[in-house]
Design an enzyme around this catalytic site. Structure first.
Site, PDB file in Angstrom:
ATOM      1  N   ARG A 258     -34.369   7.793  23.784  1.00  0.00           N
ATOM      2  CA  ARG A 258     -33.795   6.758  22.883  1.00  0.00           C
ATOM      3  C   ARG A 258     -34.600   5.637  21.885  1.00  0.00           C
ATOM      4  NH1 ARG A 258     -33.020   5.641  28.350  1.00  0.00           N
ATOM      5  NH2 ARG A 258     -34.370   4.172  28.382  1.00  0.00           N
ATOM      6  N   ARG A 259     -35.087   7.053  20.862  1.00  0.00           N
ATOM      7  CA  ARG A 259     -35.379   6.326  20.021  1.00  0.00           C
ATOM      8  C   ARG A 259     -35.771   7.345  18.618  1.00  0.00           C
ATOM      9  NH1 ARG A 259     -41.848   4.467  21.706  1.00  0.00           N
ATOM     10  NH2 ARG A 259     -41.830   3.822  23.388  1.00  0.00           N
TER      11      ARG A 259
ATOM     12  N   TYR B 249     -25.116  18.717  24.112  1.00  0.00           N
ATOM     13  CA  TYR B 249     -25.408  19.610  23.119  1.00  0.00           C
ATOM     14  C   TYR B 249     -23.950  19.592  22.117  1.00  0.00           C
ATOM     15  CZ  TYR B 249     -29.980  21.354  24.236  1.00  0.00           C
ATOM     16  OH  TYR B 249     -31.262  20.718  24.207  1.00  0.00           O
TER      17      TYR B 249
ATOM     18  N   PHE C 214     -33.275  31.982  27.263  1.00  0.00           N
ATOM     19  CA  PHE C 214     -34.503  31.799  26.080  1.00  0.00           C
ATOM     20  C   PHE C 214     -35.126  30.820  25.829  1.00  0.00           C
ATOM     21  CE2 PHE C 214     -30.332  32.376  23.774  1.00  0.00           C
ATOM     22  CZ  PHE C 214     -30.419  30.988  23.011  1.00  0.00           C
TER      23      PHE C 214
END
Length: 409
Positions: free
Chosen positions: A90-91, A123, A409
C-alpha cells in the site's frame, strides 16, 4: 520511502531474487533452478525498488515473440518476477513498477505485454485480460480407454535421457509454434526449462523421464513425465505425472498418449496446463472420469492498440471502429478503425462514429481468439453502438484452434 524504480544491476541480482523468493513463500529453489533463472534474466529489462540497501520490489520482462492468429510471431514483453515485500504494501510500489514497465515496453516498440498471474485479480487494473485458458486432468486409466487414429502403430517409441534428446525435442516444439496462438518462440537457453528436475517438485515421484516418438528415424514427438508408485490393500495404484507432450501429427501424439495410459502399475494419468481443445478429450471412452479443471493462463495487454491489432489476421472480413478506454496507458484511448481479413489488417486513428465500446482489458481477452466479443458483451463488458458490429467483429477475431501458453515464465 521513495518509490524510485531502478534498472537491475547484475551485482544486485541475489538480493533482488531473494526478495522475489521471499514474496512467494520463502522456500529456496534448487541451485540448478537459481542458476537457470539468473542466466535467463535480462538485466536491462528488469526493475527493482530499494529502501536503502533493502530490495522491496521486483519486476522483469523477457524478450518474447508470441504467435497470434494468422501465424505471425509478434514481439511481446513477458512480464515476470513481480513481487512487493510484505513490509511495503500500500505504498504504490507495484503501481510504480507497472507504470515504468509499460512506458519502457512502449519505448521498445513492443505492441504486447503478457504475463501469468499468481493472483489473477491483481493485473486487471493495469489493463491485462485473460487471453488463454488451460485445463488439467486426472484420468482414471484403469477405466478410461483411448481410441487412436490410423498410423499410430507405425510410430516407434523409445526411452531417452532428457538432456540427450533436448535438441530434437526443441525442433519438434519449434515446428508447432506457428500453428497455435499464444505459443512462445523460445530464445536460446529457454530449452533448458524443459529438463529442470528439482527434487522438491517430484512429490515422491521418479526423476524426470522422457520418451520420444520416431518415424523413419526422425523424432516426431516427445513426452516428459514422472511416475509416482503407490500400493494399497488391493494392489498397485501408481500415478503418471505428465510434464509435457508434443507431436507433429495425430499419430505421433496419439502414440505418446497411449503410452502414458498403458504404463505398468499405474491407474491414474495426471496432466496440467494443456490446451482446452486438445484432441485426446474426443479420444477417451469416458470424459467424466477424466476430472477436468480449467484455469487462467496467459494474461494479455495491448501496449500499442494499433500495432497489435495490425499484427494479426482475421478469420472473416472486418471493418469496425472501436472506442477504447485505457486510463493507465492513455496513448491508447480513443477511436481506432480496424479493417482486415485473412490476408492482413490495418488499424488507424479515426474520428468516425464508434461501432463498439470497450476497455483495453477486453481487447486483451479477445486478442488471441479464444474468447468472443459477443460473450463479453453478454456480460456488459462490450457495448454495441452499431447494430451488427458485434457479430461481425466476433466472427473476425475467432481462432480455428484455441490459444495456449505451453509453459510458464
Amino acid at each position: 520511502m521513495t518509490t524510485d524504480v531502478r534498472v537491475l544491476r547484475q551485482a544486485d541480482w541475489d538480493k533482488w531474487y531473494d526478495n522475489l523468493i521471499r514474496a512467494f513463500g520463502g522456500v529456496a529453489e534448487s541451485s540448478e533452478e537459481r542458476e537457470l533463472w539468473n542466466a535467463l534474466t535480462e538485466y536491462d529489462r528488469s526493475l527493482g525498488v530499494w529502501d536503502g540497501e533493502e530490495c522491496v520490489g521486483t519486476a522483469g520482462a523477457f524478450s518474447f515473440r508470441v504467435t497470434v492468429p494468422g501465424g505471425a510471431s509478434v514481439p511481446a514483453a513477458g512480464i515476470t518476477a513481480v513481487s512487493v515485500a510484505a513490509t511495503h504494501r500500500r505504498r504504490g510500489v507495484l503501481t510504480a513498477m507497472m507504470r515504468r514497465q509499460l512506458d519502457d515496453i512502449r519505448a521498445w516498440s513492443e505492441p504486447l505485454a503478457v504475463l501469468t498471474a499468481s493472483e489473477p485479480a491483481i493485473y486487471g487494473r493495469f489493463g491485462y485480460g485473460i487471453g488463454t485458458l488451460q485445463i488439467r486432468a486426472e484420468i482414471d486409466t484403469s477405466r478410461v480407454r483411448l481410441s487412436v487414429p490410423p498410423g499410430t502403430d507405425d510410430v516407434r517409441l523409445r526411452y531417452a535421457v532428457p538432456e540427450e534428446v533436448l535438441d530434437a525435442c526443441e525442433a519438434v516444439y519449434a515446428r508447432l509454434v506457428p500453428e497455435r496462438p499464444g505459443m512462445l518462440a523460445r530464445q536460446p537457453g529457454w530449452q533448458r526449462l524443459g529438463t529442470l528436475d528439482p527434487e522438491a517438485e517430484r512429490n515422491g515421484a521418479s526423476p524426470l523421464q522422457c520418451v520420444v516418438a520416431e518415424r523413419d528415424g526422425e523424432v516426431v514427438g516427445y513426452t516428459r513425465f514422472r511416475v509416482k508408485p503407490d500400493w494399497g490393500p488391493s494392489g498397485h495404484n501408481g500415478a503418471v505425472m505428465m510434464v509435457d507432450l508434443e507431436g507433429v501429427d495425430p499419430a505421433a501424439r496419439a502414440g505418446l498418449w497411449r503410452f502414458l495410459f498403458d504404463i505398468d502399475l499405474t491407474t491414474t494419468l495426471q496432466t496440467r496446463g494443456r490446451p482446452v481443445d486438445e484432441a485426446w478429450q474426443h479420444m477417451v471412452s469416458d470424459i467424466r472420469r477424466c476430472r477436468l479443471q480449467m484455469k487462467d493462463a496467459l494474461h494479455v495487454r495491448l501496449v500499442d492498440v494499433g500495432a497489435a491489432l495490425e499484427a494479426r489476421t482475421y478469420q472473416t472480413p472486418v471493418d469496425v471502429v472501436f472506442e477504447v478506454e485505457d486510463s493507465f496507458c492513455p496513448w491508447n484511448e480513443g477511436r481506432w478503425r480496424l479493417t482486415g481479413d485473412a490476408k492482413g489488417a490495418s488499424c488507424v486513428r479515426t474520428e468516425d462514429s464508434p461501432d463498439l465500446a470497450l476497455s483495453v482489458r477486453e481487447l486483451g481477452v479477445v486478442y488471441l481468439g479464444g474468447v468472443s466479443l459477443a460473450s463479453l458483451a453478454a456480460g456488459g463488458l462490450v457495448r454495441e453502438l452499431r447494430q451488427g458490429a458485434l457479430a461481425e467483429a466476433s466472427s473476425a477475431f475467432a481462432s480455428t484452434v484455441a490459444p495456449w501458453l505451453p509453459h510458464g515464465f
